[in-house]
Design an enzyme around this catalytic site. Structure first.
Site, PDB file in Angstrom:
ATOM      1  N   LYS A 184       0.850  -1.185   0.000  1.00  0.00           N
ATOM      2  CA  LYS A 184       0.000   0.000   0.000  1.00  0.00           C
ATOM      3  C   LYS A 184       0.889   1.239   0.000  1.00  0.00           C
ATOM      4  CE  LYS A 184      -4.009   1.783   2.625  1.00  0.00           C
ATOM      5  NZ  LYS A 184      -4.869   1.482   3.793  1.00  0.00           N
ATOM      6  N   SER A 214      -9.471   1.552   2.638  1.00  0.00           N
ATOM      7  CA  SER A 214      -8.608   2.386   1.824  1.00  0.00           C
ATOM      8  C   SER A 214      -7.553   1.602   1.047  1.00  0.00           C
ATOM      9  CB  SER A 214      -7.910   3.432   2.702  1.00  0.00           C
ATOM     10  OG  SER A 214      -7.110   2.812   3.698  1.00  0.00           O
ATOM     11  N   SER A 268     -10.082  -1.051   6.475  1.00  0.00           N
ATOM     12  CA  SER A 268      -9.404  -0.852   5.193  1.00  0.00           C
ATOM     13  C   SER A 268      -8.722  -2.073   4.605  1.00  0.00           C
ATOM     14  CB  SER A 268      -8.386   0.277   5.321  1.00  0.00           C
ATOM     15  OG  SER A 268      -9.030   1.509   5.536  1.00  0.00           O
TER      16      SER A 268
END
Length: 451
Positions: A76, A155, A179
């Protein structure tokens, strides 16, 4: 490129049937040739090739570092990678100073022999459960019906899509309100949210330190367990106890988590419960007033995540950089300005009381079983066009999972079917902080049962 698990690739690599350099080249070519170029924000091809070459030498020389040696991994876009700026899904950090070293967990997986192929997209500053990003584009959920662009969830949007699309077998993300588990459910993969503090947060761009946790998105629970071990600096061996479904005890909450759930969600969940019952698992249903109390507390004092995000980004969202940020992120973060110090302190104190009250209601070996989300992945464009709909859907999407963050749970989201349009559905196994091996082992047993 076929979607393969860590375990499948590891067998090929360790046996010599697959060369790490060939796998790295195949992975890089798959990323470059994929129709959706919004998944990766940075591809670290030079690093990947060097690490794959080192893995080749180790494996050919009989010096394997273990199960993960030569396996590609993506990160990420908020984990530090040496030599690169950490942009956290935001355009305002593009020109920030490069990281001087890898994040601690990046170092740990590199030390286990994994091959770092790049960083993947995310909601800006990790502050949305939908995965929409106006700066780098929004990855298309691979399960989207033809001609549609369904959201990936956030996310950790790029992480979920990269695994679901078969570009990498694992991507490491973060989870502050759901997330990891949200994109896992929307994209039909496994998402493991570890207990907060289980891994070092050094070199990870934060959102709310009282809630932030880490974990992998991958194809199987066994893969998640191997990554968990390696991120803690342990050998990625067969670390999970083997649970028979008859050994398991679950409690199904009757509070909040089914409110407004789509029919397909309920149907798939109840079908899974029936499988467990037939296999001998013990199931009970119970109300948990602590769940409602969390939302009452947020309504009265504001959300912890909003308070902490506001402190982190105050200068940014009240200065000229705000004009270059996602206005929805700015608007949501600015709500933290209204949260007073007494609100924040009272919320932290109430949190500890609610954690204790919840854990007192749970049996010593019980796990919580619930739908990960109350709905399948919605279409992107209406959420982009309508800000009110965006915030309404964001709240609904985060609702079930944020309970676990507030109560400091660990949890695993597993695929448990699809709706009539082929959109994935997820089931969530959770338990109190520190019981990570329990939640992984139970999820592995459930995964076997569902397969």
């Amino acid at each position: 490129m076929p979607a393969r698990s860590i375990a499948q690739l590891s067998v090929l690599l360790q046996s010599g049937s697959l060369d790490p350099v060939d796998l790295a080249e195949e992975t890089l070519a798959g990323i470059a040739g994929h129709a959706d170029q919004t998944i990766f924000t940075t591809v670290t091809a030079v690093r990947a090739r060097a690490e794959a070459e080192a893995a080749r030498k180790r494996l050919r020389g009989g010096r394997s570092r273990g199960t993960l040696d030569g396996i590609p991994v993506a990160w990420k876009d908020l984990f530090d990678l040496e030599g690169l700026p950490t942009t956290a899904g935001s355009s305002v950090l593009r020109d920030s100073a490069p990281a001087t070293k890898d994040a601690a967990v990046v170092h740990a997986l590199t030390d286990a022999g994994m091959v770092n192929v790049g960083r993947v997209n995310m909601s800006e500053f990790a502050f949305s459960g939908l995965g929409i990003n106006p700066h780098y584009g929004t990855p298309r959920n691979p399960a989207s019906p033809a001609g549609e662009h369904r959201i990936p969830g956030g996310s950790s949007s790029g992480s979920g899509v990269a695994v679901a699309a078969g570009l990498v077998p694992v991507s490491i993300g973060t989870d502050t309100g759901g997330s990891l588990r949200i994109p896992a459910a929307f994209n039909g993969v496994v998402g493991y949210k570890a207990t907060r503090g289980r891994y070092s947060m050094e070199g990870v761009f934060p959102l709310a330190k009282s809630l932030d946790s880490l974990g992998p998105l991958c194809r199987t629970v066994q893969d998640a367990a191997w990554i968990d071990a390696a991120m803690r600096g342990l050998p990625a061996a067969d670390v999970l106890p083997r649970f028979d479904p008859a050994d398991l005890s679950f409690v199904i909450p009757e509070t909040i988590v089914f409110d407004g759930a789509e029919a397909a969600v309920i149907s798939a969940f109840e079908a899974t419960v029936e499988h467990l019952v037939r296999a001998g698992a013990r199931i009970r249903r119970a109300a948990f007033p602590e769940f409602s109390a969390i939302f009452d507390l947020m309504a009265k004092h504001g959300a912890l995540v909003t308070a902490e995000a506001y402190v982190l980004h105050r200068a940014r969202i009240t200065g000229p950089e705000a004009a270059d940020m996602d206005p929805r992120v700015v608007k949501r973060t600015l709500l933290g300005e209204k949260i007073t110090l007494s609100d924040y302190v009272e919320t932290l104190a109430a949190r500890e009381r609610l954690i204790a009250a919840f854990e007192a209601r749970l049996g010593a070996t019980e796990l919580v079983l619930s739908p990960t989300l109350p709905h399948v992945a919605p279409a992107l464009q209406p959420l982009v066009d309508d800000e009110d709909l965006f915030f309404q859907m964001n709240g609904k999407t985060l609702r079930n999972t944020l309970i676990g963050n507030f109560l400091d749970w660990c949890g695993v989201s597993l695929p448990c079917g699809t709706d009539t349009n082929g959109l994935p559905l997820g089931i969530l196994v959770s338990c109190p902080r520190g019981r990570d091996i329990d939640v992984l082992a139970a999820s592995g047993a459930l995964e076997t049962l569902l397969s």
